[in-house]
Design an enzyme around this catalytic site. Structure first.
Site, PDB file in Angstrom:
ATOM      1  N   VAL A   7       0.859  -1.182   0.000  1.00  0.00           N
ATOM      2  CA  VAL A   7       0.000   0.000   0.000  1.00  0.00           C
ATOM      3  C   VAL A   7       0.896   1.233   0.000  1.00  0.00           C
ATOM      4  CG1 VAL A   7      -1.780   1.279   1.240  1.00  0.00           C
ATOM      5  CG2 VAL A   7      -1.814  -1.224   1.238  1.00  0.00           C
ATOM      6  N   ASP A  49      -5.519  -0.031  16.631  1.00  0.00           N
ATOM      7  CA  ASP A  49      -4.416   0.924  16.497  1.00  0.00           C
ATOM      8  C   ASP A  49      -4.676   1.892  15.342  1.00  0.00           C
ATOM      9  OD1 ASP A  49      -2.028   2.089  17.340  1.00  0.00           O
ATOM     10  OD2 ASP A  49      -0.776   0.767  16.123  1.00  0.00           O
ATOM     11  N   LYS A  51      -4.840   5.246  13.632  1.00  0.00           N
ATOM     12  CA  LYS A  51      -4.149   6.527  13.782  1.00  0.00           C
ATOM     13  C   LYS A  51      -3.752   6.986  12.391  1.00  0.00           C
ATOM     14  CE  LYS A  51       0.131   3.997  14.671  1.00  0.00           C
ATOM     15  NZ  LYS A  51       1.166   3.718  15.657  1.00  0.00           N
ATOM     16  N   PRO A  52      -3.374   8.248  12.215  1.00  0.00           N
ATOM     17  CA  PRO A  52      -3.070   8.748  10.868  1.00  0.00           C
ATOM     18  C   PRO A  52      -2.031   7.922  10.104  1.00  0.00           C
ATOM     19  CG  PRO A  52      -3.278  10.582  12.366  1.00  0.00           C
ATOM     20  CD  PRO A  52      -3.336   9.325  13.211  1.00  0.00           C
TER      21      PRO A  52
END
Length: 186
Positions: A7, A49, A51-52
């Site tokens: 990704v 988890d 988060k950005p």
């Protein structure tokens, strides 16, 4: 060995800032993230988890597409094994990122972690997408500790009570599913 999709992309917050996305465009991205997390929840998986840096955005034909990555500490919500190589986490083991972690996950006190923990993390992400900063001042969070997170929230007028409710200590007030959060964001 285990093969996964590569990704490529950049953190959702960085993508929004680099591209000067409007509030509406940020909310559209956030709603896509909610769909992805809801899909995981429907399949019996809690991320734990969010988060950005675990939500990367890339462009496909000029359209921003967020992808939720790093299910390394994910938890199954059913007795169904996710794989024949399931690794169990132990009680009292600190897993996650404190600034995005729900109070019940941070306490490690035997409260069963459920989808509301991910909803909390999404509330923190939404706050950050709307204001350009996390809800918790880093130094204040260190001083207050995980139990004092709510008192460390930086008040910002752009953020309504519904978003603040998602990052509150009362997990019952967060709601069970992501449909309500998506509707509020849209």
């Amino acid at each position: 060995y285990f093969v996964m999709e590569l990704v490529e992309g950049i953190r959702i917050t960085e993508f929004c800032d680099r591209n000067n996305l409007s509030t509406t465009e940020r909310l559209e991205l956030f709603i896509q993230v909610c769909h992805a997390v809801q899909h995981a929840h429907q399949k019996g998986v809690i991320h734990r988890d969010l988060k950005p840096s675990n939500i990367l955005v890339s462009q496909h034909d000029g359209v921003p597409v967020p992808k939720v990555i790093d299910f390394g500490i994910a938890k199954a919500t059913t007795d169904l094994q996710l794989t024949d190589k399931t690794i169990f986490t132990h009680a009292e083991l600190f897993l996650g990122t404190p600034a995005y972690m729900s109070p019940e996950q941070a306490r490690m006190g035997g409260v069963d972690i459920d989808t509301r923990s991910d909803i909390y993390s999404l509330g923190v992400l939404l706050y950050e997408l709307l204001t350009g900063r996390p809800p918790f001042d880093g130094e204040e969070l260190l001083r207050a500790g995980l139990d004092g997170k709510l008192e460390a929230v930086v008040p910002v007028p752009q953020v309504g009570a519904d978003v603040l409710q998602r990052i509150g200590d009362d997990r019952n007030a967060r709601g069970e599913g992501l449909g309500e959060l998506r509707r509020e964001a849209g």
